[in-house]
Design a protein around this motif. Structure first.
Motif, PDB file in Angstrom:
ATOM      1  N   ALA A   1       2.774   7.117  -4.634  1.00  0.00           N
ATOM      2  CA  ALA A   1       4.362   6.542  -3.801  1.00  0.00           C
ATOM      3  C   ALA A   1       4.573   7.187  -2.704  1.00  0.00           C
ATOM      4  O   ALA A   1       5.115   6.325  -2.139  1.00  0.00           O
ATOM      5  CB  ALA A   1       5.248   7.539  -5.354  1.00  0.00           C
ATOM      6  N   ASN A   2       3.717   8.084  -2.544  1.00  0.00           N
ATOM      7  CA  ASN A   2       4.155   8.179  -0.774  1.00  0.00           C
ATOM      8  C   ASN A   2       3.700   6.997  -0.072  1.00  0.00           C
ATOM      9  O   ASN A   2       4.874   7.766   0.728  1.00  0.00           O
ATOM     10  CB  ASN A   2       3.324   9.641  -0.821  1.00  0.00           C
ATOM     11  N   CYS A   3       3.190   6.300  -0.220  1.00  0.00           N
ATOM     12  CA  CYS A   3       2.446   5.840   0.988  1.00  0.00           C
ATOM     13  C   CYS A   3       3.766   4.491  -0.036  1.00  0.00           C
ATOM     14  O   CYS A   3       4.345   3.436   1.471  1.00  0.00           O
ATOM     15  CB  CYS A   3       1.457   5.294   0.785  1.00  0.00           C
ATOM     16  N   HIS A   4       2.868   3.940  -1.012  1.00  0.00           N
ATOM     17  CA  HIS A   4       3.941   2.288  -1.408  1.00  0.00           C
ATOM     18  C   HIS A   4       5.152   2.407  -1.792  1.00  0.00           C
ATOM     19  O   HIS A   4       6.254   1.526  -2.046  1.00  0.00           O
ATOM     20  CB  HIS A   4       3.347   1.779  -2.076  1.00  0.00           C
ATOM     21  N   VAL A   5       6.497   3.802  -1.805  1.00  0.00           N
ATOM     22  CA  VAL A   5       7.439   3.463  -2.029  1.00  0.00           C
ATOM     23  C   VAL A   5       7.652   4.155  -1.045  1.00  0.00           C
ATOM     24  O   VAL A   5       9.407   3.647  -0.049  1.00  0.00           O
ATOM     25  CB  VAL A   5       7.710   4.542  -3.542  1.00  0.00           C
ATOM     26  N   ASP A   6       7.809   4.943  -0.457  1.00  0.00           N
ATOM     27  CA  ASP A   6       8.502   6.405   0.818  1.00  0.00           C
ATOM     28  C   ASP A   6       8.282   5.050   1.658  1.00  0.00           C
ATOM     29  O   ASP A   6       9.106   5.259   2.696  1.00  0.00           O
ATOM     30  CB  ASP A   6       8.108   7.245   0.512  1.00  0.00           C
ATOM     31  N   ASN A   7       7.027   4.153   1.735  1.00  0.00           N
ATOM     32  CA  ASN A   7       6.709   4.214   3.383  1.00  0.00           C
ATOM     33  C   ASN A   7       6.700   2.626   3.777  1.00  0.00           C
ATOM     34  O   ASN A   7       5.980   2.037   4.415  1.00  0.00           O
ATOM     35  CB  ASN A   7       5.878   4.733   4.064  1.00  0.00           C
ATOM     36  N   ALA A   8       6.649   2.120   2.767  1.00  0.00           N
ATOM     37  CA  ALA A   8       6.377   0.211   2.582  1.00  0.00           C
ATOM     38  C   ALA A   8       7.387   0.108   3.156  1.00  0.00           C
ATOM     39  O   ALA A   8       7.672   0.100   3.968  1.00  0.00           O
ATOM     40  CB  ALA A   8       6.611   0.086   0.909  1.00  0.00           C
ATOM     41  N   GLY A   9       6.115  -1.437   4.477  1.00  0.00           N
ATOM     42  CA  GLY A   9       6.405  -1.570   5.211  1.00  0.00           C
ATOM     43  C   GLY A   9       6.394  -1.463   6.767  1.00  0.00           C
ATOM     44  O   GLY A   9       7.190  -1.484   7.841  1.00  0.00           O
ATOM     45  N   ASN A  10       6.781   0.654   6.278  1.00  0.00           N
ATOM     46  CA  ASN A  10       5.901   1.054   7.916  1.00  0.00           C
ATOM     47  C   ASN A  10       4.117   0.761   7.703  1.00  0.00           C
ATOM     48  O   ASN A  10       3.531   0.389   6.884  1.00  0.00           O
ATOM     49  CB  ASN A  10       6.458   2.561   7.412  1.00  0.00           C
ATOM     50  N   MET A  11       4.302   1.093   8.790  1.00  0.00           N
ATOM     51  CA  MET A  11       2.657   1.142   9.240  1.00  0.00           C
ATOM     52  C   MET A  11       1.757   2.458   9.232  1.00  0.00           C
ATOM     53  O   MET A  11       2.185   3.286   8.990  1.00  0.00           O
ATOM     54  CB  MET A  11       2.576   0.962  10.899  1.00  0.00           C
ATOM     55  N   ALA A  12       0.511   2.256   8.497  1.00  0.00           N
ATOM     56  CA  ALA A  12      -0.760   2.826   8.124  1.00  0.00           C
ATOM     57  C   ALA A  12      -1.601   2.345   9.513  1.00  0.00           C
ATOM     58  O   ALA A  12      -2.123   2.375   8.959  1.00  0.00           O
ATOM     59  CB  ALA A  12      -0.961   3.780   7.046  1.00  0.00           C
ATOM     60  N   ARG A  13      -2.029   3.683  10.219  1.00  0.00           N
ATOM     61  CA  ARG A  13      -2.781   3.162  11.585  1.00  0.00           C
ATOM     62  C   ARG A  13      -2.190   2.289  12.188  1.00  0.00           C
ATOM     63  O   ARG A  13      -0.947   1.806  11.481  1.00  0.00           O
ATOM     64  CB  ARG A  13      -3.558   3.209  11.598  1.00  0.00           C
ATOM     65  N   SER A  14      -3.102   0.673  12.130  1.00  0.00           N
ATOM     66  CA  SER A  14      -2.310  -0.524  12.290  1.00  0.00           C
ATOM     67  C   SER A  14      -2.353  -1.472  10.671  1.00  0.00           C
ATOM     68  O   SER A  14      -2.395  -3.138  11.013  1.00  0.00           O
ATOM     69  CB  SER A  14      -4.110  -1.225  13.126  1.00  0.00           C
ATOM     70  N   ASN A  15      -2.872  -0.246   9.702  1.00  0.00           N
ATOM     71  CA  ASN A  15      -1.814  -1.748   8.254  1.00  0.00           C
ATOM     72  C   ASN A  15      -0.416  -1.626   8.433  1.00  0.00           C
ATOM     73  O   ASN A  15      -0.538  -0.977   8.265  1.00  0.00           O
ATOM     74  CB  ASN A  15      -2.756  -1.432   7.441  1.00  0.00           C
ATOM     75  N   VAL A  16      -0.140  -2.667   7.849  1.00  0.00           N
ATOM     76  CA  VAL A  16       1.482  -2.449   7.364  1.00  0.00           C
ATOM     77  C   VAL A  16       1.038  -1.930   5.921  1.00  0.00           C
ATOM     78  O   VAL A  16       0.847  -2.476   4.569  1.00  0.00           O
ATOM     79  CB  VAL A  16       2.125  -3.607   7.555  1.00  0.00           C
ATOM     80  N   LEU A  17       1.767  -1.109   5.307  1.00  0.00           N
ATOM     81  CA  LEU A  17       1.444  -0.584   4.446  1.00  0.00           C
ATOM     82  C   LEU A  17       2.652  -1.806   3.352  1.00  0.00           C
ATOM     83  O   LEU A  17       3.822  -2.054   3.512  1.00  0.00           O
ATOM     84  CB  LEU A  17       2.189   0.532   3.578  1.00  0.00           C
ATOM     85  N   SER A  18       2.353  -2.574   1.784  1.00  0.00           N
ATOM     86  CA  SER A  18       2.620  -3.076   1.130  1.00  0.00           C
ATOM     87  C   SER A  18       3.937  -2.113  -0.474  1.00  0.00           C
ATOM     88  O   SER A  18       3.065  -0.865   0.086  1.00  0.00           O
ATOM     89  CB  SER A  18       1.892  -4.109   0.652  1.00  0.00           C
ATOM     90  N   GLN A  19       4.714  -3.140  -0.262  1.00  0.00           N
ATOM     91  CA  GLN A  19       5.252  -1.896  -1.616  1.00  0.00           C
ATOM     92  C   GLN A  19       4.061  -1.446  -3.081  1.00  0.00           C
ATOM     93  O   GLN A  19       3.936  -1.398  -4.014  1.00  0.00           O
ATOM     94  CB  GLN A  19       6.099  -2.987  -2.503  1.00  0.00           C
ATOM     95  N   GLY A  20       2.836  -2.295  -2.715  1.00  0.00           N
ATOM     96  CA  GLY A  20       1.847  -2.376  -3.786  1.00  0.00           C
ATOM     97  C   GLY A  20       1.431  -2.643  -5.202  1.00  0.00           C
ATOM     98  O   GLY A  20       1.337  -2.161  -5.885  1.00  0.00           O
ATOM     99  N   MET A  21       2.487  -4.527  -4.598  1.00  0.00           N
ATOM    100  CA  MET A  21       2.245  -5.053  -5.882  1.00  0.00           C
ATOM    101  C   MET A  21       0.759  -5.835  -6.459  1.00  0.00           C
ATOM    102  O   MET A  21      -0.209  -5.942  -5.915  1.00  0.00           O
ATOM    103  CB  MET A  21       3.435  -5.793  -6.031  1.00  0.00           C
ATOM    104  N   ILE A  22       0.544  -5.371  -7.562  1.00  0.00           N
ATOM    105  CA  ILE A  22      -1.106  -6.213  -8.111  1.00  0.00           C
ATOM    106  C   ILE A  22      -0.090  -7.464  -8.603  1.00  0.00           C
ATOM    107  O   ILE A  22      -1.530  -7.423  -9.464  1.00  0.00           O
ATOM    108  CB  ILE A  22      -1.032  -4.704  -9.330  1.00  0.00           C
ATOM    109  N   ASN A  23       0.654  -8.392  -8.121  1.00  0.00           N
ATOM    110  CA  ASN A  23       0.568  -9.178  -8.787  1.00  0.00           C
ATOM    111  C   ASN A  23      -0.474 -10.530  -8.421  1.00  0.00           C
ATOM    112  O   ASN A  23      -0.136 -11.433  -8.609  1.00  0.00           O
ATOM    113  CB  ASN A  23       2.193  -9.775  -9.336  1.00  0.00           C
ATOM    114  N   GLY A  24      -1.189 -10.056  -7.742  1.00  0.00           N
ATOM    115  CA  GLY A  24      -2.424 -11.270  -6.883  1.00  0.00           C
ATOM    116  C   GLY A  24      -3.317 -10.973  -7.922  1.00  0.00           C
ATOM    117  O   GLY A  24      -4.826 -11.688  -7.029  1.00  0.00           O
ATOM    118  N   PHE A  25      -3.526  -9.638  -8.337  1.00  0.00           N
ATOM    119  CA  PHE A  25      -5.536  -9.426  -8.689  1.00  0.00           C
ATOM    120  C   PHE A  25      -6.139  -9.993  -9.743  1.00  0.00           C
ATOM    121  O   PHE A  25      -5.387 -10.655 -10.819  1.00  0.00           O
ATOM    122  CB  PHE A  25      -5.201  -7.700  -8.710  1.00  0.00           C
ATOM    123  N   PRO A  26      -7.716 -10.593  -9.911  1.00  0.00           N
ATOM    124  CA  PRO A  26      -8.249  -9.855  -8.687  1.00  0.00           C
ATOM    125  C   PRO A  26      -7.956 -10.847  -7.124  1.00  0.00           C
ATOM    126  O   PRO A  26      -7.265 -12.099  -7.953  1.00  0.00           O
ATOM    127  CB  PRO A  26      -9.341 -10.337  -9.140  1.00  0.00           C
TER     128      PRO A  26
END
Lengths: 278, 107
Positions: free
Chosen positions: A195-220
């Protein structure tokens, strides 16, 4: 724009006025840009956003075109497997289920499911292997094998465009709660929860990556970093490693519970399997 | 069972039409830069050539190099004047080739 501002400034100077140059058009924020993009329309519901909206337009192009999306080569393979007779029983998937397009429609929403036999949740992959061993008398596939990835993607593909809607009540309830606990539990050397990344910081950068909301509707998903498709449990392992935690095994109870919780989190978004992510 | 290439060619077109052809070949495209767990180099193994012919005449030829990612995708345009078949041949470093063909009806 620059010239216009300059023009106004010089004009004002000409009149001997005090000039305060303010930008005439305010820039959109990243969040507003994403919301305004017409391509993202079907990938956002309320405040929920699929990983799609965080991707570059090139990656989204790959996902939108079934020929450019390399995951479909695995799905083609699975389609062949669907009607191929294997095992002692002399059966294929098609001998019981017939047409994959009809039989597997909406099945993506049914797993992870409570299984009265083992009194645990089972993921789609476990179900596929159980059908193979019990009904077909064939060898089970490994979790991350080409066949399993293809078959899981083929089954979930039939639900593409349908909203995610998973059952979390009844016998699945305690497992859902466990998944929720896992999601909010800090772990690893970095002491971070999902949750620290995908709820609190979704849309922010983690180094060069944009953090997503971590939705798994596209897997595999076909992940460009992996250069092949991967299951959601593989993604969990990656996430756990990044916070320096010891990952669990693919298909473990912990990850299956987490998968159920994440599917509930994504409910309302459309299925996108096989998505393309970076 | 190996994965198969994916090719999209419209099944029919009018004479003089410009059509788009999309191709994707399944391949690992090992660059030759990576090392395995023992520190030894993993040898380069890529598709190094794509050849597209139409009715036996060369249409598109491409040399591929190690920086191209796995499952290389190529799309190109062609003006069609006659019916026939497109033949696609991808050749890799071991000399093995993946072949597929698609036919088009031009009215």
């Amino acid at each position: 724009m620059k010239y216009r501002t300059l023009y106004i400034c010089t004009a004002l100077l000409g009149f001997g006025l005090v000039v305060s140059c303010t930008p005439i058009v305010e820039e959109m924020t990243e969040v507003e840009k994403r919301a305004a993009d017409p391509r993202n329309k079907t990938h956002m519901v309320g405040d929920k956003a699929s990983g799609y909206v965080y991707m570059t337009s090139q990656t989204r192009d790959m996902q939108d075109d079934d020929i450019a999306n390399p995951a479909f080569t695995w799905i083609d393979l699975a389609e062949e497997k669907w009607s191929k007779v294997e095992g002692k029983a002399g059966k294929s998937c098609a001998s019981c289920h017939q047409d994959v397009n009809k039989a597997m429609k909406g099945v993506a929403n049914k797993y992870p499911q409570y299984d009265p036999e083992s009194k645990k949740l089972i993921a789609l992959q476990v179900k596929i292997n159980r059908e193979r061993t019990k009904r077909m008398g064939a060898k089970p596939w490994k979790w991350e094998s080409d066949q399993m990835l293809g078959m899981a993607a083929l089954v979930k593909l039939q639900s593409r465009g349908m909203p995610v809607n998973v059952k979390i009540d009844g016998p699945a309830k305690p497992f859902f709660e466990k998944g929720k606990e896992f999601y909010n539990q800090r772990r690893g050397l970095l002491d971070m929860a999902c949750a620290n990344c995908h709820v609190d910081n979704a849309g922010n950068m983690a180094r060069s990556n944009v953090l997503s909301q971590g939705m798994i509707n596209g897997f595999p998903v076909y992940r460009l970093k992996w250069q092949k498709p991967g299951s959601v449990h593989r993604r969990f392992i990656g996430c756990n490693k990044q916070v320096r935690a010891t990952p669990y095994k693919r298909g473990s109870e912990e990850y299956t519970n987490l998968e159920l919780f994440l599917m509930w989190r994504a409910s309302g978004l459309n299925w996108e399997t096989p998505a393309v992510r970076n | 069972m190996a994965r198969k290439p994916r090719v999209k060619v419209p099944s029919s077109a009018k004479k003089g039409d410009v059509i788009q052809i999309k191709t994707l070949a399944p391949h690992k495209m090992e660059t030759g830069q990576r090392k395995n767990k023992k520190g030894k180099k993993i040898p380069r193994f890529i598709i190094n050539k794509l050849e597209v012919t139409f009715n036996g005449k060369p249409l598109v030829t491409a040399d591929l190099h190690p920086a191209i990612s796995a499952n290389p995708y190529f799309a190109f345009f062609n003006r069609v004047t006659e019916s026939g078949s497109f033949k696609f041949v991808w050749t890799d470093d071991k000399g093995k080739s993946i072949t597929t063909s698609k036919s088009i009806k031009v009215a």
